[in-house]
Design an enzyme around this catalytic site. Structure first.
Site, PDB file in Angstrom:
ATOM      1  N   GLU A  20      37.848  46.715  35.465  1.00  0.00           N
ATOM      2  CA  GLU A  20      39.307  46.628  35.637  1.00  0.00           C
ATOM      3  C   GLU A  20      39.822  47.809  36.446  1.00  0.00           C
ATOM      4  OE1 GLU A  20      41.903  44.524  34.002  1.00  0.00           O
ATOM      5  OE2 GLU A  20      40.366  43.083  33.442  1.00  0.00           O
ATOM      6  N   GLY A  29      29.933  37.765  34.086  1.00  0.00           N
ATOM      7  CA  GLY A  29      29.828  37.494  32.646  1.00  0.00           C
ATOM      8  C   GLY A  29      29.884  36.002  32.386  1.00  0.00           C
ATOM      9  N   THR A  65      32.795  40.375  41.699  1.00  0.00           N
ATOM     10  CA  THR A  65      31.933  41.454  42.202  1.00  0.00           C
ATOM     11  C   THR A  65      30.604  40.935  42.755  1.00  0.00           C
ATOM     12  OG1 THR A  65      31.291  41.738  39.900  1.00  0.00           O
ATOM     13  CG2 THR A  65      32.867  43.296  40.771  1.00  0.00           C
TER      14      THR A  65
END
Lengths: 699, 699
Positions: free
Chosen positions: A447, A192, A153
C-alpha cells in the site's frame, strides 16, 4: 553463591498480577468504552470475539505447528463462513469482525481481503454501472461463481505503476484485447490468491490501441475455469511459496501469453475504448486519492490494534516475571520486571505511542468519512466549496501517507521491543510476538512503500510552505507553519516559557514544541529544495536532492499530528479518564521529544537544562503509569483468545499454561533419526590416519 | 498515464551491475586481504566456502521449504563430518569454518556449538584435571560416545543464575547427589540439543549439603542411554518445538525427579565437596570473566559477518533494480535505486557501521587474546602487574558487554533495514533476509540480555568515573574522562574548532566530539546515581534509579569506542585503502552524531549550524561512497553460495535466478483442496432466509 545462600522462592504469578488490579486510578470499563467508541461497540466486539473463540475452525493457538500446505488449507476452510457473514450481516459488524481478525489471524485477513477489498474494490472504483451489474450478476461480491485477485505488481516493478510492462493490445478486428507479458520482468508477482484461489484477476496493463500506448489501465482476465479450475489458455501461474509471514495467503506469479479477453473486460469508468478503437480519456486526471487514503487510514487502525496486543503480552508478563533483586538471603521473592525503572522505560513509552495511534486512527477515520461524504456531495461543480474539499483531500492524502508510514514503523518497533522484553521466551513461536512481527512487517512495504510515502508527504509539506509564502492559506493541520513562512521568518519567538517540570512537560507546551520543531523541519526541507534549484537542478531533482530533510520533515509533521490528535481526544474524554490519558499524552510528546532532542535544541524551543528536566519527567511519568499498566492492558479488552499468548494471560498463570501449550503441541516421540544418524556418530572410530611410511623419508 | 506514454524499458540487470565495477577508487582485493587479516586467511576462507558449496549436505537454498522435522534431520546429518574436521584440522581452520557457517547456517552453528562450545566449555572451565581426563576418555571432545548439552536456564529463570531452583543434594550415605526439579518453574528450559541430541547435560543446580545451600554449581547428568537413547530414570524431556528462528537446533525442556549421580559428577575445579560432606570453597571468588568476554567478543564478529551479507544483498540489488525516474516518454530506463539520494542515505551509513564492527571485532579479539595470555602468565602472584591485568580485565569485561549489546542491536537493525530496502521481494523467504532476521534476533537475548549488559557496562562507567574522582588512574579506553572528572569539571573547553565542513567532519574532530559526548553522558549517569543516593536510596537502588542514563552512557561509550577502533585501523591500513576507509569512518562518526545530535548540542561540542553542516557532510559522504558501493560488497568476498540470495548475486542476474529458484522449489501442482473447499464455495446458494410469516404479524 556463598555458603549463606538460601533456596530461591518460586514465583507466584497469579497473585502477582492480581495485586496489580487492586487499585486502578481510573474506571477501566469506561476507558474500554472510550477506546472502542461506546459500549455498544464494545459489546459487539465481545460477541464477535466469543463467536470466533468457540468456532473450532478458528483455532489459532496451533498455528506455529502447521505446515505451509496446512496453513493455506486451514485459511481456505474459513473463507466460506466469513463470506456468508459478510454478505448477510450489517457492514459495521463486518468491519469490526475483520478488524478483530486482522489481529487474530492477519494472514487470513489478507486472503479474504484480496477478494473483498482489492478485486471487488477495483470493480467498484473502475467499472461502469453496466459492467458492475454484469460482474455482480456473476457473483463477484459474494464469491458465488467468482473469486478474484488483484494483478498489479510485477517481478521487475512494484511501486511505479506507470512502469509496468504487461500489455493489453486492442485487436479491433475481433473486438478483443490481447493481454501479454512481454518479458520475464513483466511477470505478475506477489499476486495474493493467484496460486490457489482466484478464478479472475484485475490486471493492470499498458493499454495499446493502434500502436499507441495510453498508460496503465485495468482489465478483468479470467484465470481458471470455474468448474474445473483448469488454467485458461495462455495463462501460466506459479506459487511463490514461503514468505516471511502471512502464509495463509497464496501469493503467486502469473504470465500471460497472448490471452484474449472481450473489449468489455477493460474497466471503463474513466478511460473508454470504443468498438472502433477510439480512446476517450476522462476530462480530468481522475482523483484516485479516495481509495488510497482509505487503505492508509485503515493501516493506522491496524497498527493501533496490533500494538494493543503486543503491549498486553509484554505488560502482563512483566507484572508476573521476577528476576534478580529481592533479598535472596532473606528468602524474599525476586523483583517484578515492571518494578525496574529501565523496564518501565522500555515499555511505557510504547504504551503511550499505542494510545496516540488509537485516538489518531479514530479521528482520521472519521475525518476521512466526512471528507468522502463532502466529495460525493460535490458532484461536478467547480466552485470555491469544491476547491476547499480538494484542498482538504490533498492534505488528508499527504497526512495519511505520513501516518501510514510512521505508524506502521512504530508498530513494528513496538512488536519487536515487546518481544525482546520477554527475554528468551520471546523467541518461542508459542508466545506470539515473533509471528506478529513477521506478519506485520509487510505493512511497511505494501500500500505504498513507507519511504516513498514519507517522501510524498514531505513533498506536499514543502509545496504547501512555498504556496503559503506566496500568500495561499494554510490547511488547518499545517497552521503551525503560519509564523514560520512569514517574511520575518524564523521561529525564535517560540520557546518554552519556563523551566519547571510542569511548564516544560505540560501538554500545551509539548504541542507548541512539536509544532515549532515541525515547522523548523519543513523550513529546512524547503531550504534544501531551494538549494537544489539554486544548483540548476530540475524541480524533480531538487526534490530528490532534499529527500533526507523531506523525510525528516514528514516525520516531525506526523509526530506533531499524532500528539495534537491525541491531545484533542483527551480534551473530549470523560472526566474520570482525563488524568491518566493526559499523562499518557504527555509521555508520548515528551518521550518523542527526548528521542529527537537535537531538533528541539536547534529550533531553540528547549534549552539543554529544559531537555534534562524533560528526561526527568519521562522517568516520572513512566513510574506513575506503571501503577496502572496492567489496568491499561485490561482496558484494551482483548480476550485471552485474541491475545493468543500464554505469557499475556489475564489471570497471570503464565508458566502452567505455557508449559501445557508447548507440551500439548509437541508430544513426546522417539528421536526419529537416532539409528540413522546419532548412533553412527556416537559409535564411530577415527578413520584419519597418517599413511604408510615412505622409504625416501628414511634417514 | 497520458496518451503520450511510451512502453517502459525492461531492466538489464547484468549490465547495470557491471558498470558499477568499472572504476573502483581502491584496489578491491587489497581491501579483502585487509578485512580478513591477510591473503592467507582470504585463501583459506575461499577454500572452505568452496568445500561447503560443493558438498550436497550443505545445500541451503531450499531451507525455506523444509519442515521442522526435516530441518532438524538435515542439521544432524552434518554434525558428524564437521566433528571429524574439528578434531583433525588445525584450530584456526575450524574457527574460520565455524565463522562462515555462522553466516550460512546459523541454526546449525548453534547446534554444533552447544556441544563444542557450551558443554565442552563447561568441562574445560570447571572440571578438575582428573575429571577432564575421565570425560575426554569417554569421548566428550569428539562426540565419540557422548553428546552434550548445557542446562542452565529454567522456565522461570533466565539471566539470574543465582535464582535457579534446581537442586543437587548430597546423600552422604551413598556418596551421590540427588538432582531434582522441585517446581514447574525449575524445569530446565531452552536447553539446546536436549530434545533430540544429547546424552549428557552440564546442569546448573543449587548445591545442598547437610541442609545447607551453597549456591549454584555445575553437575554432569546423563540424560539418555548411549546405546538405546532411552531416557535415564527420573529424567523427563520434552521438545520446545517451533521457534522464531534457528530451528536446526532442538531446544528442549528437562525435568529431574530425584535423579542420582555420583558425587564425582559435580565439576570441582573451584568448589569441592569431600566424601564426608565437607564443602571447600575457593579462596577467592573465581574470575569467570574470561569465558563471558570470549562469547561477547565473538558476537561482535558475528554481527559484522552477518551485516556483510545483508549489505551485499541490499547494495547489489539497489544497483540493478530500477524504479521511477528516467524519462519514460523518451523510452529511457528507470533510475537505479542506488542513484536516489534517499536510498544512499538508507544503506550507506549501514555500510559504515558494518566496517566499524569489522575492525572493532578484529581489534577486540586480538586484545582479548593478549589479555588472556597475560592472565595465564600471572599465576598466583598478587603484585602491581596483577592489579593492572585485573583492571584491564574489568574494563574489557564492561566494554565487551556494551559492544555485544549495541553491535547485535546494530546488526539486527541493519538486516531489517536491508530487507525493507528490497521492497516487496524482501518479504519472500527466498531472498534471505527475513530468515536472517529471525535467526539473528536471539543474539540480542542470549549470552546476556542486551539491556542487562548495557546496564552492567553503564555501572562500570559510573564506578570508574567515581574512582577517578578519588584519584585512581583511568584505563586507556576511558582516558577521555580525564578532564571531565577533574575538580573544575565541565567540558566546555572541548568544542569544534571551526565551522567548515572539513573541520566539522574530520576524523579527529569526530573522535573528539564522541569522546566529549561520552564523557558528558557518563557524568549525567553519575549525577543521577548520586541523586539517588541523595534521596537515601541504597547503592543498588541508586543504580536502578539511574538506569536510563546509565544505559545511555553505555551507548555513547560504545559508539565512541567503535569510532576510535575504526579510526585506529584506518591509520594502520595500506595507503591505497586509506581514502575510502577514512570516508567510511567519517560517515560512521558523522551519521551517528546526527542521529544523536541532541547530545552534541547539549555537551556544547557542536553548534546548531555545525550540526547542519555535519548533515550536509553525511549526504556528501553517501554520494561519494555510492560510487564504490558494489566494490565494497565485492571486497567482503562472500561467494554467491554464502550470500544465498538471488537478489545479491555477483553477476546481477537477479530476476532470472530468483524466478528459477522460486519455480524449482515450488513446482506446479493441482490445488489440493479445490474439490473439498473451493468448488463448494463457488457453487453454493444462499441458505439464509426470513422464515415463515407469522399470523400475529398480520395486519
Amino acid at each position: 553463591m556463598s555458603s549463606n545462600s538460601t533456596m530461591p522462592t518460586p514465583p507466584n504469578p497469579r497473585s502477582s498480577i492480581a495485586e496489580e488490579r487492586a487499585n486502578p486510578s481510573f474506571p477501566v470499563r469506561e476507558l474500554t468504552y472510550w477506546i472502542d467508541g461506546g459500549h455498544r461497540v464494545t459489546e459487539l466486539k465481545e460477541r464477535i470475539m466469543l463467536e470466533l473463540e468457540r468456532d473450532p475452525l478458528w483455532r489459532v493457538s496451533d498455528h506455529p505447528n502447521l505446515s505451509l500446505a496446512e496453513t493455506r488449507e486451514r485459511a481456505m476452510s474459513k473463507i466460506r463462513r466469513l463470506a456468508d457473514l459478510a454478505t448477510s450481516r450489517p457492514l459495521e459488524e463486518t468491519m469490526i469482525r475483520m478488524s478483530i481478525i486482522s489481529v487474530v489471524d492477519p494472514g487470513f485477513w489478507t486472503r479474504f481481503g484480496v477478494h473483498f477489498g482489492l478485486f471487488f474494490g477495483a470493480l467498484q472504483g473502475q467499472a461502469t454501472p453496466s459492467q458492475m451489474a454484469y460482474w455482480m450478476d456473476k457473483g463477484a461480491l459474494s464469491m458465488q461463481g467468482i473469486t478474484g485477485c488483484f494483478g498489479m505488481t510485477e517481478l521487475g516493478h512494484g511501486s511505479n505503476v506507470a512502469g509496468l510492462e504487461t500489455t493489453a493490445t486492442l485487436d479491433e478486428k475481433v473486438d478483443e484485447f490481447i493481454v501479454h507479458s512481454p518479458t520475464l520482468t513483466a511477470t505478475k508477482w506477489w499476486i495474493g490468491g493467484a496460486a490457489h484461489t482466484a478464478t479472475h484477476c484485475a490486471v493492470y496493463a499498458q493499454l495499446i490501441v493502434k500502436g499507441q500506448c495510453y498508460g496503465t489501465k485495468t482489465f478483468v482476465v479470467q484465470l481458471r475455469d470455474t468448474k474445473t479450475f483448469a488454467l485458461m489458455p495462455g495463462v501460466n501461474i506459479g506459487d511463490l511459496g514461503k514468505k516471511m509471514g502471512r502464509d495463509q495467503i497464496d501469493n503467486g506469479w502469473i504470465r500471460f501469453t497472448h490471452v484474449r479477453i472481450p473489449r468489455s473486460h477493460m474497466l471503463m469508468k474513466h478511460t473508454k475504448v470504443t468498438r472502433s478503437g477510439e480512446v476517450i480519456e476522462p476530462p480530468l486526471a481522475q482523483l484516485a486519492y479516495g481509495a488510497l487514503i482509505q487503505g492508509r487510514v485503515s493501516m493506522v487502525s491496524d497498527s493501533a490494534n496490533v500494538a494493543k496486543r503486543a503491549l498486553t503480552i509484554a505488560t502482563r508478563y512483566a507484572s508476573v516475571r521476577r528476576q534478580f533483586g529481592g533479598s535472596v538471603s532473606a528468602g524474599a521473592a525476586e523483583t517484578k520486571l515492571i518494578d525496574y525503572p529501565i523496564h518501565q522505560y522500555r515499555l511505557l513509552p510504547l504504551m503511550a505511542q499505542t494510545f496516540a495511534m488509537i485516538f489518531t486512527a479514530r479521528e482520521v477515520t472519521a475525518n476521512y468519512e466526512k471528507l468522502m461524504g463532502e466529495l460525493s456531495d460535490l458532484g461536478e461543480a467547480k466552485d470555491a466549496a469544491a476547491d476547499d474539499v480538494i484542498k482538504n483531500l490533498k492534505e488528508t492524502h499527504a497526512t495519511s501517507a505520513g501516518l501510514k508510514a510512521f505508524c506502521t514503523w512504530m508498530c513494528l518497533n513496538i512488536i519487536d521491543q515487546c518481544r525482546q522484553s520477554l527475554g528468551g521466551h520471546g523467541y518461542s513461536a508459542y508466545t506470539g510476538l515473533s509471528q506478529a512481527y513477521s506478519d506485520f512487517a509487510v505493512h511497511c512495504t505494501w500500500e505504498g512503500d513507507n519511504t516513498i510515502l514519507t517522501l510524498q508527504c514531505g513533498r506536499y509539506l514543502v509545496a504547501t510552505a512555498l504556496d503559503a509564502r506566496k500568500g495561499q492559506p494554510l490547511p488547518e493541520n499545517l497552521s503551525y507553519l503560519k509564523g514560520a513562512v512569514s517574511a520575518t521568518g524564523g521561529l525564535s519567538d517560540r520557546a518554552c516559557k519556563g523551566d519547571s517540570a510542569e511548564q516544560v512537560s505540560s501538554l500545551d507546551t509539548l504541542k507548541a514544541a512539536w509544532s515549532s520543531v515541525a515547522a523548523n523541519a519543513i523550513l529546512n526541507a524547503v531550504r534544501d529544495f531551494e538549494a537544489g534549484l539554486g544548483k540548476g537542478l530540475s524541480k524533480d531533482d531538487a526534490y530528490e536532492f532534499s529527500s533526507a530533510s523531506r523525510l525528516h520533515a514528514a516525520r516531525m509533521h506526523t509526530y506533531t499530528y499524532l500528539l495534537h490528535r491525541f491531545a484533542a481526544q483527551v480534551d473530549q474524554s470523560p472526566t474520570a479518564l482525563r488524568p491518566v490519558l493526559t499523562l499518557l499524552a504527555q509521555l508520548f510528546g515528551a518521550h518523542s521529544a527526548v528521542q529527537h532532542s537535537g531538533e528541539f535544541l536547534q529550533s531553540g524551543f528547549y534549552t539543554g537544562p529544559q531537555i534534562e528536566t524533560l528526561k526527568g519527567f519521562v522517568s516520572h511519568a513512566c513510574s506513575e503509569i506503571r501503577k496502572d499498566a496492567v489496568s491499561l492492558t485490561d482496558a484494551f479488552n482483548y480476550t485471552d483468545y485474541v491475545v493468543n499468548s500464554p505469557l499475556g494471560r489475564f489471570d497471570g498463570d503464565v508458566y502452567e499454561k505455557y508449559f501445557e501449550l508447548v507440551t500439548s503441541l509437541n508430544p513426546a516421540k522417539p528421536v526419529p533419526y537416532f539409528d540413522s544418524l546419532i548412533r553412527p556418530l556416537l559409535e564411530r572410530t577415527n578413520e584419519t590416519e597418517a599413511g604408510p611410511e615412505l622409504e625416501i623419508d628414511e634417514e
